[in-house]
Design a protein around this motif. Structure first.
Motif, PDB file in Angstrom:
ATOM      1  N   GLY A 233      -0.863   1.605   6.780  1.00 35.46           N
ATOM      2  CA  GLY A 233      -1.908   0.585   6.960  1.00 35.46           C
ATOM      3  C   GLY A 233      -2.612   0.423   5.632  1.00 35.46           C
ATOM      4  O   GLY A 233      -2.030   0.718   4.580  1.00 35.46           O
ATOM      5  N   VAL A 234      -3.875   0.019   5.681  1.00 39.76           N
ATOM      6  CA  VAL A 234      -4.547  -0.274   4.415  1.00 39.76           C
ATOM      7  C   VAL A 234      -4.628   0.965   3.515  1.00 39.76           C
ATOM      8  O   VAL A 234      -4.874   2.080   3.989  1.00 39.76           O
ATOM      9  N   ALA A 235      -4.378   0.742   2.230  1.00 39.90           N
ATOM     10  CA  ALA A 235      -4.522   1.783   1.206  1.00 39.90           C
ATOM     11  C   ALA A 235      -5.512   1.203   0.200  1.00 39.90           C
ATOM     12  O   ALA A 235      -5.178   0.282  -0.549  1.00 39.90           O
ATOM     13  N   ALA A 236      -6.762   1.688   0.237  1.00 41.53           N
ATOM     14  CA  ALA A 236      -7.819   1.078  -0.581  1.00 41.53           C
ATOM     15  C   ALA A 236      -8.406   2.101  -1.548  1.00 41.53           C
ATOM     16  O   ALA A 236      -8.452   3.301  -1.257  1.00 41.53           O
ATOM     17  N   GLY A 237      -8.885   1.619  -2.691  1.00 37.38           N
ATOM     18  CA  GLY A 237      -9.509   2.500  -3.660  1.00 37.38           C
ATOM     19  C   GLY A 237      -8.574   3.636  -4.039  1.00 37.38           C
ATOM     20  O   GLY A 237      -7.386   3.434  -4.303  1.00 37.38           O
ATOM     21  N   ALA A 238      -9.124   4.850  -4.027  1.00 37.83           N
ATOM     22  CA  ALA A 238      -8.298   6.005  -4.379  1.00 37.83           C
ATOM     23  C   ALA A 238      -7.178   6.231  -3.363  1.00 37.83           C
ATOM     24  O   ALA A 238      -6.229   6.966  -3.652  1.00 37.83           O
ATOM     25  N   GLY A 239      -7.274   5.601  -2.207  1.00 38.26           N
ATOM     26  CA  GLY A 239      -6.170   5.651  -1.231  1.00 38.26           C
ATOM     27  C   GLY A 239      -4.959   4.904  -1.776  1.00 38.26           C
ATOM     28  O   GLY A 239      -3.808   5.324  -1.606  1.00 38.26           O
ATOM     29  N   MET A 240      -5.232   3.779  -2.456  1.00 35.73           N
ATOM     30  CA  MET A 240      -4.140   3.051  -3.107  1.00 35.73           C
ATOM     31  C   MET A 240      -3.570   3.903  -4.246  1.00 35.73           C
ATOM     32  O   MET A 240      -2.346   4.015  -4.392  1.00 35.73           O
ATOM     33  N   SER A 241      -4.460   4.528  -5.017  1.00 46.30           N
ATOM     34  CA  SER A 241      -3.994   5.375  -6.125  1.00 46.30           C
ATOM     35  C   SER A 241      -3.085   6.482  -5.599  1.00 46.30           C
ATOM     36  O   SER A 241      -2.059   6.805  -6.209  1.00 46.30           O
ATOM     37  N   LEU A 242      -3.485   7.068  -4.463  1.00 48.40           N
ATOM     38  CA  LEU A 242      -2.687   8.152  -3.877  1.00 48.40           C
ATOM     39  C   LEU A 242      -1.278   7.654  -3.547  1.00 48.40           C
ATOM     40  O   LEU A 242      -0.285   8.314  -3.856  1.00 48.40           O
ATOM     41  N   ALA A 243      -1.202   6.467  -2.925  1.00 44.86           N
ATOM     42  CA  ALA A 243       0.118   5.920  -2.569  1.00 44.86           C
ATOM     43  C   ALA A 243       0.953   5.699  -3.828  1.00 44.86           C
ATOM     44  O   ALA A 243       2.157   5.976  -3.851  1.00 44.86           O
ATOM     45  N   LEU A 244       0.303   5.211  -4.889  1.00 48.23           N
ATOM     46  CA  LEU A 244       1.046   4.896  -6.115  1.00 48.23           C
ATOM     47  C   LEU A 244       1.463   6.147  -6.876  1.00 48.23           C
ATOM     48  O   LEU A 244       2.348   6.098  -7.731  1.00 48.23           O
ATOM     49  N   ALA A 245       0.832   7.273  -6.565  1.00 48.03           N
ATOM     50  CA  ALA A 245       1.195   8.529  -7.232  1.00 48.03           C
ATOM     51  C   ALA A 245       2.475   9.125  -6.653  1.00 48.03           C
ATOM     52  O   ALA A 245       3.033  10.067  -7.219  1.00 48.03           O
ATOM     53  N   ALA A 246       2.934   8.592  -5.523  1.00 50.47           N
ATOM     54  CA  ALA A 246       4.176   9.093  -4.930  1.00 50.47           C
ATOM     55  C   ALA A 246       5.367   8.643  -5.782  1.00 50.47           C
ATOM     56  O   ALA A 246       5.274   7.663  -6.520  1.00 50.47           O
ATOM     57  N   ASP A 247       6.472   9.353  -5.657  1.00 47.43           N
ATOM     58  CA  ASP A 247       7.683   8.927  -6.364  1.00 47.43           C
ATOM     59  C   ASP A 247       8.286   7.709  -5.684  1.00 47.43           C
ATOM     60  O   ASP A 247       8.803   6.812  -6.334  1.00 47.43           O
ATOM     61  N   ILE A 248       8.256   7.705  -4.361  1.00 49.17           N
ATOM     62  CA  ILE A 248       8.783   6.573  -3.603  1.00 49.17           C
ATOM     63  C   ILE A 248       7.735   6.201  -2.562  1.00 49.17           C
ATOM     64  O   ILE A 248       7.352   7.032  -1.732  1.00 49.17           O
ATOM     65  N   ALA A 249       7.248   4.960  -2.649  1.00 52.10           N
ATOM     66  CA  ALA A 249       6.276   4.497  -1.640  1.00 52.10           C
ATOM     67  C   ALA A 249       6.943   3.445  -0.779  1.00 52.10           C
ATOM     68  O   ALA A 249       7.517   2.481  -1.295  1.00 52.10           O
ATOM     69  N   ILE A 250       6.890   3.654   0.537  1.00 45.38           N
ATOM     70  CA  ILE A 250       7.367   2.596   1.419  1.00 45.38           C
ATOM     71  C   ILE A 250       6.216   2.234   2.351  1.00 45.38           C
ATOM     72  O   ILE A 250       5.361   3.066   2.679  1.00 45.38           O
ATOM     73  N   ALA A 251       6.139   0.977   2.724  1.00 39.65           N
ATOM     74  CA  ALA A 251       4.969   0.504   3.462  1.00 39.65           C
ATOM     75  C   ALA A 251       5.382  -0.246   4.715  1.00 39.65           C
ATOM     76  O   ALA A 251       6.420  -0.917   4.745  1.00 39.65           O
ATOM     77  N   ALA A 252       4.530  -0.126   5.737  1.00 42.59           N
ATOM     78  CA  ALA A 252       4.687  -0.943   6.932  1.00 42.59           C
ATOM     79  C   ALA A 252       4.352  -2.390   6.556  1.00 42.59           C
ATOM     80  O   ALA A 252       3.512  -2.626   5.675  1.00 42.59           O
ATOM     81  N   ARG A 253       5.022  -3.332   7.229  1.00 40.51           N
ATOM     82  CA  ARG A 253       4.814  -4.742   6.861  1.00 40.51           C
ATOM     83  C   ARG A 253       3.346  -5.144   6.971  1.00 40.51           C
ATOM     84  O   ARG A 253       2.861  -5.988   6.232  1.00 40.51           O
ATOM     85  N   SER A 254       2.589  -4.518   7.876  1.00 38.55           N
ATOM     86  CA  SER A 254       1.181  -4.910   8.052  1.00 38.55           C
ATOM     87  C   SER A 254       0.252  -4.202   7.065  1.00 38.55           C
ATOM     88  O   SER A 254      -0.955  -4.452   7.057  1.00 38.55           O
ATOM     89  N   ALA A 255       0.787  -3.313   6.243  1.00 39.07           N
ATOM     90  CA  ALA A 255      -0.073  -2.558   5.314  1.00 39.07           C
ATOM     91  C   ALA A 255      -0.588  -3.471   4.204  1.00 39.07           C
ATOM     92  O   ALA A 255       0.000  -4.515   3.903  1.00 39.07           O
ATOM     93  N   GLN A 256      -1.710  -3.054   3.626  1.00 39.18           N
ATOM     94  CA  GLN A 256      -2.271  -3.798   2.498  1.00 39.18           C
ATOM     95  C   GLN A 256      -2.720  -2.812   1.428  1.00 39.18           C
ATOM     96  O   GLN A 256      -3.109  -1.687   1.745  1.00 39.18           O
ATOM     97  N   PHE A 257      -2.691  -3.261   0.192  1.00 37.43           N
ATOM     98  CA  PHE A 257      -3.174  -2.450  -0.930  1.00 37.43           C
ATOM     99  C   PHE A 257      -4.398  -3.161  -1.505  1.00 37.43           C
ATOM    100  O   PHE A 257      -4.326  -4.359  -1.809  1.00 37.43           O
ATOM    101  N   ILE A 258      -5.506  -2.441  -1.608  1.00 36.27           N
ATOM    102  CA  ILE A 258      -6.737  -3.049  -2.135  1.00 36.27           C
ATOM    103  C   ILE A 258      -7.333  -2.123  -3.195  1.00 36.27           C
ATOM    104  O   ILE A 258      -7.716  -0.986  -2.889  1.00 36.27           O
ATOM    105  N   ALA A 259      -7.419  -2.646  -4.417  1.00 34.84           N
ATOM    106  CA  ALA A 259      -8.107  -1.888  -5.476  1.00 34.84           C
ATOM    107  C   ALA A 259      -9.604  -2.131  -5.267  1.00 34.84           C
ATOM    108  O   ALA A 259     -10.246  -2.875  -6.002  1.00 34.84           O
ATOM    109  N   ALA A 260     -10.148  -1.475  -4.269  1.00 37.79           N
ATOM    110  CA  ALA A 260     -11.496  -1.813  -3.779  1.00 37.79           C
ATOM    111  C   ALA A 260     -12.615  -1.443  -4.760  1.00 37.79           C
ATOM    112  O   ALA A 260     -13.772  -1.791  -4.529  1.00 37.79           O
ATOM    113  N   PHE A 261     -12.282  -0.750  -5.828  1.00 41.75           N
ATOM    114  CA  PHE A 261     -13.312  -0.207  -6.732  1.00 41.75           C
ATOM    115  C   PHE A 261     -14.311  -1.272  -7.195  1.00 41.75           C
ATOM    116  O   PHE A 261     -15.520  -1.054  -7.129  1.00 41.75           O
TER     117      PHE A 261
END
Ligand code: T3D
Length: 264
Positions: free
Chosen positions: A110-138
């Motif tokens: 689901g939503v990956a915002a702020g440092a939550g987005m950073s966490l997802a991007l720190a993975a080697d492989i990120a896969i997302a559900a179609r309804s997920a969103q990435f928000i650089a909420a900072f």
């Protein structure tokens, strides 16, 4: 396996699954959660006891992946040095994931915002559900991206998109994230965990040390010269050529059978 309050750590075979589990706050990070994640990573790094772990899967409980820092903890934060939290929790977390000697998969449910987005991007492989969103909420709260986002965003999507993602802080759909190279792949919501687990299992059966050297080489490539990177590749192959997995890979190829890698 140890029981935590704001995360869950489960193992199945050689895969450890770390679930951020504060769904009422969209799995926002608290100091306590950071401490639990650090403890969980201690377990993962040491292989979880007798059973040797070879891949880490990170996901979120409920409808979100992670909404970044818990802002309720920042209600009276005027004048506080937020850099201290970064130094104590966020930066070590990201560095540990990048240094982890096994692949990390993010299943962004689901939503990956702020440092939550950073966490997802720190993975080697990120896969997302179609309804997920990435928000650089900072920028929405007057901050600049952290937890590695300023390092990862331009490398993943290029400087023009990185600047717009960070400055406009608009939601990026999972489809767009895939099209821009922010993540590896989008899958249907109902298939996310199955697909992510399949990828993690596949990685856990791969030559673990080779994967660990790949992730280090890709990270260092950003600052290395070509000559420096060639030297790193040489050192990698010197080490990897002396592993049981390399011997098994070559033997399996010559015998026309599937390799059975042990991560050693
Ligand atoms: O401080 C430091 O140490 C520096 C480090 C900073 C790192 C950062 O991550 S800074 C960025 C912090 N995060 C945010 O600014 C995101 C805040 N959240 C949102 O913008 C929205 O919640 C979302 C866009 C992520 C999702 O929106 P929506 O409409 O789907 O959900 P919602 O209704 O806003 O949230 C649902 C509940 O979760 C709600 O609680 P309630 O009303 O049901 O009791 C909301 O308050 C709570 N929640 C969501 N995000 C956070 C949160 N609670 C605390 N902290 C949050 N970050």
């Amino acid at each position: 396996m140890k029981t935590f309050t704001s995360i869950r750590l489960e193992t199945a075979g050689a895969v450890a699954t770390l679930t951020l589990a504060r769904p009422d706050t969209l799995n926002a990070f608290t100091d306590a959660m950071h401490r639990e994640i650090a403890e969980a990573l201690d377990i993962v790094e040491t292989g979880g006891g007798a059973r040797r772990l070879r891949a880490l899967l990170i996901t979120g409980a409920g409808r979100a992946f992670c909404a970044g820092q818990d802002l309720a903890q920042r209600k009276d934060a005027a004048g506080a040095d937020l850099g201290e939290t970064l130094q104590r929790y966020y930066s070590p977390l990201i560095l540990r994931l990048r240094a982890l000697e096994m692949p990390v998969v993010a299943a962004v449910n689901g939503v990956a915002a702020g440092a939550g987005m950073s966490l997802a991007l720190a993975a080697d492989i990120a896969i997302a559900a179609r309804s997920a969103q990435f928000i650089a909420a900072f920028a929405r709260i007057g901050l600049a991206p952290d937890a590695g986002a300023t390092w990862m965003l331009p490398r993943l999507v290029g400087p023009a998109r990185a600047a717009a993602i960070a400055m406009l802080a608009e939601p990026i759909t999972a489809d767009r994230a895939e099209a821009w190279g922010l993540i590896w792949r989008v899958v249907e919501d109902a298939a996310l965990l199955t697909e992510a687990t399949a990828i993690a299992n596949r990685l856990a059966a791969a030559p673990t040390t080779a994967l660990a050297r790949m992730k280090r080489a890709f990270d260092l490539a950003h600052e290395n010269t070509l000559a420096g990177q060639l030297e790193l590749e040489r050192m990698n192959q010197t080490e990897l050529g002396d592993t049981a997995d390399y011997r098994e890979g070559v033997a399996a190829f010559l015998a026309k059978r599937a390799p059975r890698f042990t991560g050693r």
